[in-house]
Design an enzyme around this catalytic site. Structure first.
Site, mmCIF file in Angstrom:
data_model
loop_
_atom_site.group_PDB
_atom_site.id
_atom_site.type_symbol
_atom_site.label_atom_id
_atom_site.label_comp_id
_atom_site.label_asym_id
_atom_site.label_seq_id
_atom_site.Cartn_x
_atom_site.Cartn_y
_atom_site.Cartn_z
ATOM 1 N N GLU A 21 0.841 -1.197 0.000
ATOM 2 C CA GLU A 21 0.000 0.000 0.000
ATOM 3 C C GLU A 21 0.871 1.240 0.000
ATOM 4 O O GLU A 21 2.041 1.175 0.369
ATOM 5 C CB GLU A 21 -0.883 0.033 1.267
ATOM 6 C CG GLU A 21 -1.872 -1.107 1.348
ATOM 7 C CD GLU A 21 -2.585 -1.162 2.702
ATOM 8 O OE1 GLU A 21 -2.586 -0.152 3.434
ATOM 9 O OE2 GLU A 21 -3.132 -2.229 3.007
ATOM 10 N N LYS B 30 2.007 4.789 1.594
ATOM 11 C CA LYS B 30 2.002 5.405 2.919
ATOM 12 C C LYS B 30 1.604 6.864 2.716
ATOM 13 O O LYS B 30 2.397 7.679 2.256
ATOM 14 C CB LYS B 30 3.372 5.281 3.581
ATOM 15 C CG LYS B 30 3.356 5.749 5.012
ATOM 16 C CD LYS B 30 4.623 5.331 5.735
ATOM 17 C CE LYS B 30 4.589 5.728 7.186
ATOM 18 N NZ LYS B 30 4.383 7.154 7.414
ATOM 19 N N TYR C 201 -7.436 2.548 5.614
ATOM 20 C CA TYR C 201 -6.523 1.437 5.320
ATOM 21 C C TYR C 201 -6.665 0.253 6.262
ATOM 22 O O TYR C 201 -5.884 -0.683 6.192
ATOM 23 C CB TYR C 201 -5.072 1.916 5.300
ATOM 24 C CG TYR C 201 -4.631 2.662 6.544
ATOM 25 C CD1 TYR C 201 -4.560 2.025 7.770
ATOM 26 C CD2 TYR C 201 -4.301 4.007 6.489
ATOM 27 C CE1 TYR C 201 -4.172 2.700 8.911
ATOM 28 C CE2 TYR C 201 -3.906 4.699 7.627
ATOM 29 C CZ TYR C 201 -3.839 4.042 8.836
ATOM 30 O OH TYR C 201 -3.465 4.713 9.960
ATOM 31 N N LYS D 17 10.287 4.046 4.188
ATOM 32 C CA LYS D 17 10.299 5.498 4.023
ATOM 33 C C LYS D 17 11.232 5.869 2.886
ATOM 34 O O LYS D 17 12.360 5.363 2.823
ATOM 35 C CB LYS D 17 10.803 6.162 5.310
ATOM 36 C CG LYS D 17 10.011 5.788 6.545
ATOM 37 C CD LYS D 17 8.777 6.639 6.689
ATOM 38 C CE LYS D 17 9.124 7.948 7.257
ATOM 39 N NZ LYS D 17 8.514 8.382 8.433
ATOM 40 N N CYS E 108 28.085 29.347 31.044
ATOM 41 C CA CYS E 108 26.720 29.103 30.567
ATOM 42 C C CYS E 108 26.224 30.365 29.853
ATOM 43 O O CYS E 108 26.288 31.457 30.416
ATOM 44 C CB CYS E 108 25.801 28.782 31.747
ATOM 45 S SG CYS E 108 24.061 28.757 31.258
ATOM 46 N N CYS F 103 23.273 31.878 32.290
ATOM 47 C CA CYS F 103 23.452 32.366 33.654
ATOM 48 C C CYS F 103 24.914 32.645 33.993
ATOM 49 O O CYS F 103 25.215 33.045 35.107
ATOM 50 C CB CYS F 103 22.846 31.377 34.647
ATOM 51 S SG CYS F 103 23.819 29.868 34.808
ATOM 52 N N CYS G 258 19.630 28.082 37.141
ATOM 53 C CA CYS G 258 19.799 28.608 35.784
ATOM 54 C C CYS G 258 18.428 28.767 35.118
ATOM 55 O O CYS G 258 17.677 27.793 34.989
ATOM 56 C CB CYS G 258 20.678 27.663 34.966
ATOM 57 S SG CYS G 258 20.740 28.098 33.226
HETATM 58 S S1 IVH Z 1 -1.194 0.708 8.764
HETATM 59 C C1 IVH Z 1 -0.894 -1.177 12.922
HETATM 60 N N1 IVH Z 1 -1.339 1.648 6.300
HETATM 61 O O1 IVH Z 1 1.627 5.653 8.799
HETATM 62 C C2 IVH Z 1 -0.852 -0.616 11.560
HETATM 63 N N2 IVH Z 1 -0.598 3.105 8.011
HETATM 64 O O2 IVH Z 1 3.326 4.380 11.606
HETATM 65 C C3 IVH Z 1 -1.189 0.804 11.495
HETATM 66 N N3 IVH Z 1 -0.141 5.392 7.287
HETATM 67 O O3 IVH Z 1 0.488 6.896 11.586
HETATM 68 C C4 IVH Z 1 -0.894 1.542 10.288
HETATM 69 N N4 IVH Z 1 -0.651 5.105 5.166
HETATM 70 O O4 IVH Z 1 -1.420 6.634 9.980
HETATM 71 C C5 IVH Z 1 -1.029 1.909 7.586
HETATM 72 N N5 IVH Z 1 -1.569 2.367 4.095
HETATM 73 C C6 IVH Z 1 -1.258 2.629 5.368
HETATM 74 C C7 IVH Z 1 -0.833 3.917 5.792
HETATM 75 C C8 IVH Z 1 -0.503 4.098 7.139
HETATM 76 C C9 IVH Z 1 -0.244 5.982 6.090
HETATM 77 C C10 IVH Z 1 0.332 6.060 8.527
HETATM 78 C C11 IVH Z 1 -0.432 5.696 9.753
HETATM 79 C C12 IVH Z 1 0.578 5.710 10.882
HETATM 80 C C13 IVH Z 1 1.885 5.656 10.164
HETATM 81 C C14 IVH Z 1 2.616 4.346 10.456
#
Ligand code: IVH
Length: 667
Positions: free
Chosen positions: A113, A115, A222, A310, A404, A407, A427
């Protein structure tokens, strides 16, 4: 028109308008001209004016935003909202894949999927009706932003089936809406938002839902918080179900048979990223089968069946104009690079921590250098390296001062530490930073007291220690710059509310050296009251398995100080809670409860107890509640419509109780 006819007409209009809206917003395929939608909506508005009793919370007229709110209520999530572990390279993904295969073998599929770069929200439906929407917060407790979420057209106000469920998704602002919003902001000479994520978060935190309604927010859902009796057995089936129920899911998802396929797709998406109408910051990989997900289980923070890849951080060049010194809560003096402002990964970066003098020497950083900057984990700006070729000879060396900067007392280097420290307990910088820490989320969690307000209060001499916070008055606060009636009231409420916090929040907040939020919890759990902890000897503290020598020393020395004892007394006199309120620790073997020492799984929907309540009560009796059924599970509590966990328990011949039995045994 009589009421029956009106009711029928209202229902017809709901159905029609919902369909138009779905075609337009979810499918992106308008089925009628806008004018037709507007005309039908007006018809409904008129009918509702004539028969106000027919105006329901799921009416399409309710998307424009209702009353202005006083503040956001805190809400507990039925199942915690976890976050994902991160992968930063293909190798990280392959390592994840290997760990998965070690546990569940070769016979499985992934769902790939996008992100989405927005903010996580949870949507609660009861019998098909949207009843509550919340932010993630700390994962357990979030904020009720129902009224703002209601304005997002792609969130159905009524599901196509009468399910009771919690749906999770990412609310975001499309790139085009973001650009348009910032243009408007610039026209009005207002500060633009740094990136679409901040814009979305800012919009959902508006107390006036009419503003949120104008911001063109959107959502991709999701996942399902609790599968309940939906019959879903796979993540991909969950997404398909969400589609059928009227939600908007992301179309770019794909099933993958193996990690090579995933990595190919990843390259494809990297190329496609710019052309998408919304921001993504990576990809999410999930094991498709829910049963296999359960087998893989969870760490304390995240599932072992999913990972977020990421995208590599963007790196840019800029000039290092100066090095400034900052004094932290513990007196550590940190050099900070002042940079020529530069855009990196969606925000403007002006400063970056350089940590300490050794690091400055190591990277050979001089004032006036051109440097490469990136955002570590996409959040914290960092100087990667110096472009030595660009030097003109004008650059100057940097040296840490001996005093510092706040202070003027002499800085010391504590043995074994690289950092220089100001050890003057009076301080002002340390006190100010300590106050900021005290109100922060994992500590006392006082909303509305940001760095700016604390700095103002401190500057004005209204607070000199954390106890003073509890003496602040409306008059004092209203006199501050940029503080309106509403924010003062909210702030006073938040301060008041913080008095009820469980002991660990206070323990973390007062800032005992080496005591992080986890250790604070351990201490609170073991000693239960502030008095007991204050009177504990070093031997008693170090006897706790998670607490080491150094921390125990620090705790005991801390509570020996006369000022600390006075401070705690003051906090007590203001009514600040000094007791631990979470699940009690009990030596499992010593407890004679049937739950003692047992590993227990809760599944299905409980009618009389909430999940959390059941969990807390079992834990109070010495049981351990876990998320998945395995050979080490002793007992499964099955509520209504229990699914795969129940079948698994039966397969493994594990004892199963219903809710009535549970309540009986809990006494
Ligand atoms: S699954 C337990 N799927 O990414 C699984 N998260 O740390 C929970 N996010 O804040 C997350 N797209 O909001 C999942 N396709 C996706 C996502 C997604 C964005 C965000 C989510 C979370 C962070 C993951």
């Amino acid at each position: 028109m009589d009421i029956e006819t009106a009711q029928k007409k209202v229902q017809e209009l709901h159905d029609l308008l919902n369909q138009y809206s779905y075609d337009y917003h979810v499918l992106d395929k308008p089925s009628v001209p806008d004018a037709e939608y507007d005309a039908r909506l007006q018809e409904l508005v008129k009918l509702e004016e004539q028969f106000p009793e027919l105006r329901t919370s799921d009416s399409p007229t309710q998307r424009v935003g209702g009353e202005i709110l006083e503040g956001f209520q805190k809400v507990e999530h039925n199942t915690p909202m976890l976050s994902l572990a991160n992968a930063f390279s293909e190798q990280d993904l392959r390592d994840f894949d290997r760990r998965v295969r070690q546990v569940i073998g070769e016979d499985f599929q992934y769902v790939f999927e996008l992100k989405i770069d927005g903010l996580a929200v949870s949507l609660r439906y009861e019998e098909g009706l949207f009843v509550r929407g919340a932010t993630r917060g700390d994962g357990t407790i979030g904020e009720d932003i129902t009224e703002n979420l209601r304005t997002i057209h792609t969130i159905p106000l009524r599901l196509k089936k009468r399910y009771s469920m919690e749906v999770r998704g990412e609310a975001f602002m499309p790139k085009r809406s973001f650009e348009r919003l910032n243009e408007q902001k610039l026209e009005r000479e207002e500060e633009p938002f740094a990136n679409p994520r901040n814009a979305a978060a800012g919009s959902l935190r508006q107390l006036d839902p009419k503003i949120a309604a104008k911001r063109n927010l959107d959502i991709f859902v999701y996942g399902i918080g609790e599968i309940g009796d939906t019959g879903v057995k796979k993540q991909s089936e969950g997404l398909d179900l969400l589609d059928r129920l009227g939600f908007k899911t992301n179309r770019e998802r794909k099933k993958c048979e193996n990690i090579d396929e995933v990595i190919n797709l990843l390259h494809e998406m990297q190329d496609k990223r710019q052309s998408l109408p919304y921001e993504i910051d990576g990809l999410v990989l999930k094991v498709d089968s829910l049963e296999q997900q359960e087998q893989l289980g969870y760490t304390a923070k995240s599932p072992r069946w999913a990972i977020a890849y990421k995208f590599p951080a963007e790196e840019v060049m800029t000039k290092l104009l100066d090095i400034e010194l900052n004094v932290g809560r513990t007196g550590v003096v940190t050099p900070t690079a002042i940079l020529e402002p530069v855009r990196v990964a969606g925000t403007t970066v002006k400063r970056a921590s350089l940590h300490n003098e050794d690091l400055i020497r190591e990277k050979d950083i001089k004032i006036g250098d051109y440097v490469v900057v990136k955002k570590a984990g996409d959040i914290i700006p960092e100087v990667v390296n110096v472009l030595v070729d660009q030097r003109t000879g004008e650059e100057t060396d940097f040296h840490m001062p001996e005093e510092c900067p706040e202070c003027r007392s002499e800085l010391v280097r504590i043995e074994g530490e690289v950092a220089l420290r100001c050890i003057n307990p009076k301080c002002p910088a340390q006190i100010r930073e300590g106050l900021i820490h005290f109100v922060s989320r994992n500590a006392m969690n006082i909303d509305g007291l940001g760095e700016r307000v604390i700095a103002q209060l401190f500057q004005e001499g209204l607070i000199t220690d954390v106890a003073d916070l509890y003496e602040l008055t409306r008059e004092q606060l209203i006199a501050l710059e940029r503080m309106g009636e509403k924010s003062v009231e909210n702030l006073l409420n938040a301060i008041q509310q913080s008095k009820q916090n469980s002991l660990e929040k206070l323990l973390f907040g007062i800032g005992i050296r080496y005591v992080g939020s986890k250790a604070a919890k351990t201490l609170a759990q073991n000693f239960e009251t502030m008095d007991r902890l204050m009177n504990a000897s070093k031997e008693e503290v170090v006897a706790i398995s998670e607490i080491g020598e150094k921390m125990a020393d620090s705790v005991v020395t801390y509570f020996e100080q006369a000022e600390v004892i006075t401070l705690i007394e003051e906090l007590k006199s203001h009514g600040v809670n000094m007791e631990y309120k979470g699940p009690k620790l009990q030596a499992a073997e010593e407890s004679d409860s049937v739950f003692a020492g047992k590993t227990i799984v809760l599944t299905g929907k409980l009618e009389q107890l909430s999940r959390n309540e059941a969990k807390e009560r079992i834990e109070a009796l010495g049981g351990k509640v876990t998320g998945s059924v395995s050979k080490s599970t002793d007992l499964v509590i099955a509520g209504e419509a229990a699914g795969s966990k129940l079948s698994k328990a039966e397969e493994l011949n594990i004892e199963v109780w219903d809710e009535a039995r549970l309540i009986e045994e809990l006494g």
